[in-house]
Scaffold this motif. Structure first.
Motif, PDB file in Angstrom:
ATOM      1  N   SER A  98      16.743  19.149 -16.273  1.00  0.00           N
ATOM      2  CA  SER A  98      15.866  18.132 -16.832  1.00  0.00           C
ATOM      3  C   SER A  98      14.477  18.710 -17.058  1.00  0.00           C
ATOM      4  O   SER A  98      13.937  19.413 -16.199  1.00  0.00           O
ATOM      5  CB  SER A  98      15.797  16.926 -15.889  1.00  0.00           C
ATOM      6  N   ALA A  99      13.893  18.400 -18.216  1.00  0.00           N
ATOM      7  CA  ALA A  99      12.537  18.882 -18.495  1.00  0.00           C
ATOM      8  C   ALA A  99      11.515  18.180 -17.610  1.00  0.00           C
ATOM      9  O   ALA A  99      10.513  18.771 -17.217  1.00  0.00           O
ATOM     10  CB  ALA A  99      12.207  18.663 -19.969  1.00  0.00           C
ATOM     11  N   ALA A 100      11.763  16.910 -17.275  1.00  0.00           N
ATOM     12  CA  ALA A 100      10.838  16.167 -16.431  1.00  0.00           C
ATOM     13  C   ALA A 100      11.007  16.515 -14.960  1.00  0.00           C
ATOM     14  O   ALA A 100      10.033  16.554 -14.210  1.00  0.00           O
ATOM     15  CB  ALA A 100      11.023  14.662 -16.640  1.00  0.00           C
ATOM     16  N   LEU A 101      12.251  16.759 -14.528  1.00  0.00           N
ATOM     17  CA  LEU A 101      12.559  17.095 -13.145  1.00  0.00           C
ATOM     18  C   LEU A 101      13.376  18.379 -13.143  1.00  0.00           C
ATOM     19  O   LEU A 101      14.609  18.334 -13.094  1.00  0.00           O
ATOM     20  CB  LEU A 101      13.333  15.951 -12.470  1.00  0.00           C
ATOM     21  N   PRO A 102      12.715  19.530 -13.209  1.00  0.00           N
ATOM     22  CA  PRO A 102      13.453  20.784 -13.369  1.00  0.00           C
ATOM     23  C   PRO A 102      14.324  21.173 -12.195  1.00  0.00           C
ATOM     24  O   PRO A 102      15.096  22.115 -12.300  1.00  0.00           O
ATOM     25  CB  PRO A 102      12.328  21.811 -13.581  1.00  0.00           C
ATOM     26  N   PHE A 103      14.239  20.473 -11.072  1.00  0.00           N
ATOM     27  CA  PHE A 103      15.099  20.756  -9.930  1.00  0.00           C
ATOM     28  C   PHE A 103      16.367  19.904  -9.951  1.00  0.00           C
ATOM     29  O   PHE A 103      17.162  19.945  -9.009  1.00  0.00           O
ATOM     30  CB  PHE A 103      14.344  20.532  -8.616  1.00  0.00           C
ATOM     31  N   LEU A 104      16.561  19.118 -11.017  1.00  0.00           N
ATOM     32  CA  LEU A 104      17.764  18.304 -11.167  1.00  0.00           C
ATOM     33  C   LEU A 104      18.419  18.614 -12.508  1.00  0.00           C
ATOM     34  O   LEU A 104      17.733  18.940 -13.482  1.00  0.00           O
ATOM     35  CB  LEU A 104      17.432  16.812 -11.095  1.00  0.00           C
ATOM     36  N   PRO A 105      19.748  18.490 -12.586  1.00  0.00           N
ATOM     37  CA  PRO A 105      20.403  18.686 -13.889  1.00  0.00           C
ATOM     38  C   PRO A 105      20.083  17.539 -14.836  1.00  0.00           C
ATOM     39  O   PRO A 105      19.847  16.406 -14.410  1.00  0.00           O
ATOM     40  CB  PRO A 105      21.891  18.721 -13.539  1.00  0.00           C
ATOM     41  N   ARG A 106      20.078  17.832 -16.126  1.00  0.00           N
ATOM     42  CA  ARG A 106      19.791  16.811 -17.121  1.00  0.00           C
ATOM     43  C   ARG A 106      20.942  15.810 -17.182  1.00  0.00           C
ATOM     44  O   ARG A 106      22.116  16.201 -17.178  1.00  0.00           O
ATOM     45  CB  ARG A 106      19.608  17.467 -18.491  1.00  0.00           C
ATOM     46  N   PRO A 107      20.639  14.498 -17.201  1.00  0.00           N
ATOM     47  CA  PRO A 107      21.714  13.507 -17.350  1.00  0.00           C
ATOM     48  C   PRO A 107      22.501  13.732 -18.630  1.00  0.00           C
ATOM     49  O   PRO A 107      21.951  14.175 -19.644  1.00  0.00           O
ATOM     50  CB  PRO A 107      20.957  12.166 -17.379  1.00  0.00           C
ATOM     51  N   ALA A 108      23.778  13.426 -18.581  1.00  0.00           N
ATOM     52  CA  ALA A 108      24.675  13.754 -19.692  1.00  0.00           C
ATOM     53  C   ALA A 108      24.258  13.072 -20.993  1.00  0.00           C
ATOM     54  O   ALA A 108      24.296  13.678 -22.071  1.00  0.00           O
ATOM     55  CB  ALA A 108      26.097  13.365 -19.324  1.00  0.00           C
ATOM     56  N   LEU A 109      23.845  11.801 -20.909  1.00  0.00           N
ATOM     57  CA  LEU A 109      23.515  11.061 -22.130  1.00  0.00           C
ATOM     58  C   LEU A 109      22.128  11.386 -22.657  1.00  0.00           C
ATOM     59  O   LEU A 109      21.838  11.123 -23.823  1.00  0.00           O
ATOM     60  CB  LEU A 109      23.629   9.554 -21.875  1.00  0.00           C
TER      61      LEU A 109
END
Length: 296
Positions: A98-109
């Motif tokens: 995720s660009a906003a939370l780089p320590f989490l994977p980007r949500p699929a949708l």
């Protein structure tokens, strides 16, 4: 005779117990058995922090297993933003973060196709396509209202009294010239029930009109109401994308600003335009007010 028989019967088992029935195990054989016991643990060894060195017997013998089971690792990506795994070959190579939370994977949708999408959905509100569509519309509605409120809030505190005096009306500002809000009990100043009836009627009419339009037609962009009197939406796709993202970003900032206005006035018991006059008043007035209040 009885005493002799009893003595013999007690000595014979002890003698048999100390009698060697085979070769005595050597020290090497005992160490090999101990090693075999250590090398074959009942439970796998997990080492996500890399506590076992590269030359440790457990790692050389292949006893260190990944934290995720083999069944999960085949179907689930292993994400390691903090690089806790000493062996990075166990981590999935390409994980879209995720660009906003780089320590989490980007949500699929949230694949970046929507304006303002930066992959921020830590609570998984947009769990499916319908939820994403509903959340998108709700965000744009609140963003547009917040932008209007962020402008109207300080203007009301600056000009409301003058306008009320010009029309010989009683001012509706709360104590200390604050904008009426729930936190300062200012909503009781509004003329009831005329104000609330008109407000609820207008909001209901807009929502009902939108619901009816959704049932008879389908729009690719549900947030587009065709309102662009000054033709600011852009002509090319790049210009349209830029303006749509600008609306989303400024709307999010407006929502934060409105929350900040209400919280500041609730805590400090004074109007926002008086707390930070340099943003809302002419410089000479702002500096005079700051010097009088002792802020400078």
């Amino acid at each position: 005779m009885k005493i002799t028989a009893i003595a013999l019967s007690s000595i014979l088992p002890a003698t048999v117990a100390f009698t060697s029935k085979g070769p005595v195990p050597t020290q090497t054989a005992m160490l090999a058995a101990d090693t075999a016991t250590v090398s074959s643990p009942e439970k796998p060894i997990f080492d996500p922090l890399g506590l076992y060195s590269a030359n440790s017997p457990e790692r050389l013998d292949g006893l260190i297993k990944p934290l995720e089971s083999s069944t999960l690792s085949a179907t689930k990506e292993i994400f390691d933003p903090l690089r806790l795994y000493s062996d990075q070959s166990e981590v999935s190579g390409k994980v879209d973060t995720s660009a906003a939370l780089p320590f989490l994977p980007r949500p699929a949708l949230l694949d970046g196709s929507l304006p303002g999408d930066r992959g921020f959905d830590p609570f998984n509100f947009a769990s499916d396509a319908n939820s994403l569509q509903w959340q998108r519309k709700a965000e744009l509605k609140h963003a547009r209202l917040a932008m209007l409120a962020a402008v109207g809030w300080p203007i009301a505190e600056l000009m409301h009294k003058n306008i009320a005096d010009a029309f010989d009306l009683a001012p509706l500002l709360a104590s200390n010239d604050r904008v009426p809000s729930i936190l300062n009990d200012g909503l009781s100043h509004a003329h009831f029930p005329a104000f609330w009836i008109a407000t609820i009627a207008v909001a209901a009419a807009l929502e009902i009109t939108e619901s009816v339009a959704e049932n008879v037609s389908c729009k690719l962009n549900p947030t587009d109401y065709g309102f662009d009197p000054f033709n600011l939406g852009g002509k090319t796709d790049e210009q349209k994308r830029f303006m749509q993202e600008a609306e989303v970003f400024n709307g999010r900032l407006g929502m934060l600003a409105i929350v900040g206005f209400a919280a500041q006035e609730f805590v400090l018991k004074s109007a926002v335009v008086d707390q930070i006059p340099i943003f809302f008043k002419p410089l000479n007035v702002a500096f005079e007010q700051l010097m009088t209040s002792g802020a400078m």
